[in-house]
Design a protein around this motif. Structure first.
Motif, short mmCIF file in Angstrom:
data_model
loop_
_atom_site.label_atom_id
_atom_site.label_comp_id
_atom_site.label_asym_id
_atom_site.label_seq_id
_atom_site.Cartn_x
_atom_site.Cartn_y
_atom_site.Cartn_z
N CYS A 226 4.05 -21.69 -24.20
CA CYS A 226 3.62 -20.15 -24.36
C CYS A 226 2.60 -20.59 -23.21
CB CYS A 226 2.11 -20.71 -25.99
SG CYS A 226 3.26 -20.35 -27.30
N ASP A 227 2.21 -21.43 -22.46
CA ASP A 227 1.64 -21.80 -21.28
C ASP A 227 2.79 -20.57 -20.08
OD1 ASP A 227 -0.51 -23.44 -22.30
OD2 ASP A 227 0.74 -25.03 -21.00
N THR A 228 3.85 -21.41 -20.13
CA THR A 228 5.28 -20.60 -19.10
C THR A 228 4.83 -19.01 -19.27
OG1 THR A 228 6.50 -22.56 -18.87
CG2 THR A 228 7.41 -20.64 -18.62
N GLU A 229 4.83 -18.84 -20.85
CA GLU A 229 4.46 -16.55 -21.24
C GLU A 229 3.76 -16.26 -20.37
OE1 GLU A 229 5.97 -13.90 -22.38
OE2 GLU A 229 7.05 -15.47 -21.81
N SER B 37 17.10 -13.03 -26.19
CA SER B 37 17.16 -14.20 -25.83
C SER B 37 16.63 -14.34 -24.95
CB SER B 37 18.90 -13.34 -25.52
OG SER B 37 19.64 -15.04 -25.25
N PRO B 38 16.14 -15.95 -25.02
CA PRO B 38 15.70 -16.86 -24.17
C PRO B 38 16.72 -17.33 -23.42
CG PRO B 38 16.05 -18.28 -26.50
CD PRO B 38 15.91 -16.74 -26.70
N ALA B 39 17.53 -17.16 -23.17
CA ALA B 39 18.92 -17.73 -22.31
C ALA B 39 18.80 -16.24 -21.03
CB ALA B 39 20.26 -17.56 -22.21
N LEU B 40 18.44 -15.20 -21.91
CA LEU B 40 18.90 -14.22 -20.19
C LEU B 40 17.17 -14.08 -20.48
CD1 LEU B 40 20.85 -11.60 -22.10
CD2 LEU B 40 21.25 -13.49 -20.24
N ALA B 41 15.67 -14.56 -21.11
CA ALA B 41 15.08 -14.58 -20.11
C ALA B 41 14.35 -15.15 -19.72
CB ALA B 41 13.27 -14.46 -21.42
N GLY C 48 11.85 -17.97 -28.09
CA GLY C 48 12.03 -16.92 -27.81
C GLY C 48 10.38 -16.66 -27.99
N ILE C 49 9.66 -15.85 -27.39
CA ILE C 49 8.57 -15.20 -27.78
C ILE C 49 8.60 -13.86 -28.42
CG2 ILE C 49 6.83 -14.41 -26.49
CD1 ILE C 49 7.05 -17.39 -26.32
N LEU C 50 7.70 -13.85 -29.27
CA LEU C 50 8.00 -12.99 -30.76
C LEU C 50 6.82 -12.31 -30.39
CD1 LEU C 50 9.08 -14.57 -33.80
CD2 LEU C 50 9.82 -13.02 -31.90
N SER C 51 5.21 -12.16 -29.88
CA SER C 51 3.81 -11.37 -29.98
C SER C 51 3.55 -12.69 -28.73
CB SER C 51 3.74 -10.87 -30.84
OG SER C 51 2.72 -12.51 -31.51
N LYS D 94 -7.78 -17.16 -22.43
CA LYS D 94 -8.00 -16.85 -23.83
C LYS D 94 -5.71 -16.88 -24.27
CE LYS D 94 -12.01 -16.22 -25.11
NZ LYS D 94 -13.12 -15.93 -26.21
N PHE D 95 -5.70 -16.81 -25.17
CA PHE D 95 -4.05 -16.90 -25.41
C PHE D 95 -4.15 -17.14 -26.83
CE2 PHE D 95 -2.21 -20.09 -23.16
CZ PHE D 95 -1.52 -20.57 -23.76
N LYS D 96 -2.90 -15.72 -27.22
CA LYS D 96 -2.11 -15.98 -28.90
C LYS D 96 -0.75 -16.10 -28.38
CE LYS D 96 -6.13 -14.50 -31.75
NZ LYS D 96 -6.74 -13.09 -32.32
N CYS D 97 0.30 -16.88 -28.83
CA CYS D 97 0.96 -16.73 -28.55
C CYS D 97 2.43 -17.30 -29.62
CB CYS D 97 1.47 -17.88 -27.73
SG CYS D 97 3.31 -18.15 -26.95
N ARG D 98 3.66 -16.02 -30.61
CA ARG D 98 3.87 -16.58 -31.11
C ARG D 98 5.06 -16.68 -30.71
NH1 ARG D 98 5.53 -12.44 -35.32
NH2 ARG D 98 7.16 -14.12 -36.92
N THR D 99 6.19 -17.13 -31.34
CA THR D 99 7.63 -18.09 -30.99
C THR D 99 8.65 -17.54 -31.67
OG1 THR D 99 7.15 -20.42 -31.21
CG2 THR D 99 6.31 -19.64 -29.26
N ASP D 100 9.73 -18.16 -31.48
CA ASP D 100 10.47 -18.05 -32.80
C ASP D 100 10.60 -19.43 -33.34
OD1 ASP D 100 12.08 -19.51 -30.55
OD2 ASP D 100 13.53 -18.15 -30.31
N ALA D 101 11.94 -20.30 -34.21
CA ALA D 101 11.56 -20.92 -34.76
C ALA D 101 11.77 -22.59 -33.77
CB ALA D 101 13.00 -21.02 -35.80
N GLU D 102 12.67 -21.88 -32.37
CA GLU D 102 13.25 -23.18 -32.13
C GLU D 102 11.37 -23.45 -30.92
OE1 GLU D 102 15.75 -20.34 -32.79
OE2 GLU D 102 16.31 -22.05 -34.12
N HIS D 103 11.24 -22.08 -30.91
CA HIS D 103 9.67 -22.18 -30.44
C HIS D 103 10.73 -22.16 -28.78
CE1 HIS D 103 7.58 -23.29 -32.78
NE2 HIS D 103 8.02 -24.74 -33.67
#
Length: 128
Positions: free
Chosen positions: A41-44, A15-19, A104-107, A93-102
């Motif tokens: 992704c920068d924040t992550e 949940s992005p709201a809790l994370a 939540g981080i999925l990977s 270097k980083f690779k980032c994958r988010t949910d559809a709303e960008h």
């Protein structure tokens, strides 16, 4: 008791709201989708580096310093990023994958590179 614990763990993980802090979520929601993907992704990246057992304490990430990031739908690859820690800049270097709303981080995967020498900062618009 275990039945209650699992949903809470799931919510905290996905949940992005809790994370994230609610004010940060509201700020991200105001951004256009591509900017939101990059900023999230920068924040992550900062959060992951800070949470890992390193001596780094990042306070800024720039995804495009040495190469443009590649963004497609919910994925971002930043091969030429940098981050600032304790007044010094380091390649990243980083690779980032988010949910559809960008939100939540999925990977997320990253690799810290070399220190960027101070004599190169002006060339790449880096600052103390």
């Amino acid at each position: 008791m275990k039945i209650v614990a699992y949903p809470l763990i799931f919510a905290a993980t996905f949940s992005p709201a809790l994370a994230m802090d609610q004010s940060l979520v509201r700020q991200f929601e105001k951004l256009d989708p591509q900017t939101r993907l990059e900023q999230r992704c920068d924040t992550e990246a900062m959060e992951r580096i800070n949470a890992d057992k390193t001596t780094f304490k990042p306070d800024k990430v720039i995804a495009y310093t040495f190469a443009e990031p590649v963004m497609k739908e919910d994925k971002m690859k930043a091969p030429g990023a940098v981050f600032r820690s304790k007044g010094e800049w380091y390649k990243l270097k980083f690779k980032c994958r988010t949910d559809a709303e960008h939100l939540g981080i999925l990977s997320f995967e990253y690799k810290i590179g070399d220190l960027v020498p101070r004599e190169n900062w002006d060339e790449f618009y880096l600052y103390p």
